[in-house]
Scaffold this motif. Structure first.
Motif, PDB file in Angstrom:
ATOM      1  N   ARG A 156       0.818  -1.214   0.000  1.00 54.05           N
ATOM      2  CA  ARG A 156       0.000   0.000   0.000  1.00 54.05           C
ATOM      3  C   ARG A 156       0.852   1.264   0.000  1.00 54.05           C
ATOM      4  N   GLY A 157       2.026   1.212   0.643  1.00 55.96           N
ATOM      5  CA  GLY A 157       2.806   2.419   0.846  1.00 55.96           C
ATOM      6  C   GLY A 157       3.869   2.765  -0.170  1.00 55.96           C
ATOM      7  N   PRO A 158       4.363   1.831  -0.989  1.00 57.17           N
ATOM      8  CA  PRO A 158       5.459   2.160  -1.896  1.00 57.17           C
ATOM      9  C   PRO A 158       5.096   3.203  -2.945  1.00 57.17           C
ATOM     10  N   LYS A 206       6.576  -8.790   8.495  1.00 55.75           N
ATOM     11  CA  LYS A 206       7.499  -7.660   8.705  1.00 55.75           C
ATOM     12  C   LYS A 206       8.612  -7.994   9.695  1.00 55.75           C
ATOM     13  N   THR A 253      -6.605  -1.633  -3.345  1.00 55.36           N
ATOM     14  CA  THR A 253      -6.330  -2.735  -2.421  1.00 55.36           C
ATOM     15  C   THR A 253      -7.528  -3.673  -2.345  1.00 55.36           C
ATOM     16  N   ILE A 267      -5.505   4.173  -3.586  1.00 53.54           N
ATOM     17  CA  ILE A 267      -4.880   2.965  -3.061  1.00 53.54           C
ATOM     18  C   ILE A 267      -5.848   2.108  -2.253  1.00 53.54           C
ATOM     19  N   ARG A 268      -6.773   2.726  -1.542  1.00 57.94           N
ATOM     20  CA  ARG A 268      -7.727   1.941  -0.746  1.00 57.94           C
ATOM     21  C   ARG A 268      -8.616   1.079  -1.647  1.00 57.94           C
ATOM     22  N   PHE A 305       1.052   9.422  -6.247  1.00 56.75           N
ATOM     23  CA  PHE A 305       1.714   9.466  -4.953  1.00 56.75           C
ATOM     24  C   PHE A 305       2.744  10.586  -4.912  1.00 56.75           C
ATOM     25  N   TYR A 361       9.627   1.353  -1.900  1.00 60.95           N
ATOM     26  CA  TYR A 361       9.364   2.352  -0.866  1.00 60.95           C
ATOM     27  C   TYR A 361      10.285   3.567  -1.060  1.00 60.95           C
TER      28      TYR A 361
END
Length: 208
Positions: free
Chosen positions: A30-32, A58, A98, A94-95, A198, A176
């Motif tokens: 989700r974050g990259p 993680k 996903t 992104i939400r 982004f 990332y």
């Protein structure tokens, strides 16, 4: 303090209630700034034992994730993957992307699950009944299994892409926003695999 081990407590409750096919669902990516978001759906055998070595992806090393992923693939009733592309992430946000990746993973299961355990907060966009578990990848075996599988698959993909775009360091940062990655974006501009919606990619013009 040692990281907590995910348990089968939630699955056991659902199995006792008659839900034989309990699906753990999680995503990675989700974050990259670059690359797709990958979701995994994993159904462990009803009343099975815990998967040895399984933890939140993680906290595992790359080598251990690969080992545990192989155990999950061998033990699971079903493992399926879904993805949402960079273009879909930029178009949907992104939400929603996903949720799309998760719906694709669920749709590929050989049988519809009787219950879904989802990492994090409830996701109405999933459009499927589910039980959300905060920190589920650290607390719930099925979710942790999905987390590990999704992480291994996405890391392999980003490593392959890194061979085509070595300056961005995707084989180590997995897309990332590390200093190396940000410096390459600022110097060389974004690639077709960057998420244009982004920040800080958003502010950089496309190369001519």
């Amino acid at each position: 303090m040692a990281p907590s081990r995910p348990t089968l407590a939630r699955e056991s409750r659902l199995w006792t209630d008659g839900a034989e096919l309990v699906c753990g669902l999680d995503e990675v990516g989700r974050g990259p700034l670059a690359g797709p978001v990958i979701a995994a759906a994993v159904i462990l055998p009803a009343r099975s034992r815990a998967v040895r070595g399984l933890r939140d992806s993680k906290v595992l090393t790359e080598k251990k994730r690969e080992q545990v992923a192989r155990l999950v693939w061998a033990r699971a009733v079903a493992v399926r993957l879904g993805a949402a592309s960079v273009r879909e992430i930029d178009r949907l946000n992104i939400r929603r992307a996903t949720a799309l990746a998760m719906r694709r993973a669920l749709a590929r299961l050989p049988q519809a699950p009787h219950a879904i355990l989802l990492d994090g907060l409830p996701l109405p966009e999933l459009a499927e009944p589910h039980e959300a578990v905060v920190d589920g990848d650290a607390r719930c075996q099925s979710i942790a299994a999905a987390s590990v599988v999704a992480k291994v698959v996405r890391d392999r993909l980003m490593t392959r892409l890194a061979a085509r775009y070595p300056a961005y360091g995707w084989d180590t940062n997995m897309g990332y926003g590390t200093p190396q990655h940000l410096a390459a974006v600022n110097t060389l501009g974004p690639t077709p695999h960057h998420r244009r919606s982004f920040a800080p990619v958003l502010q950089i013009p496309l190369p001519l």
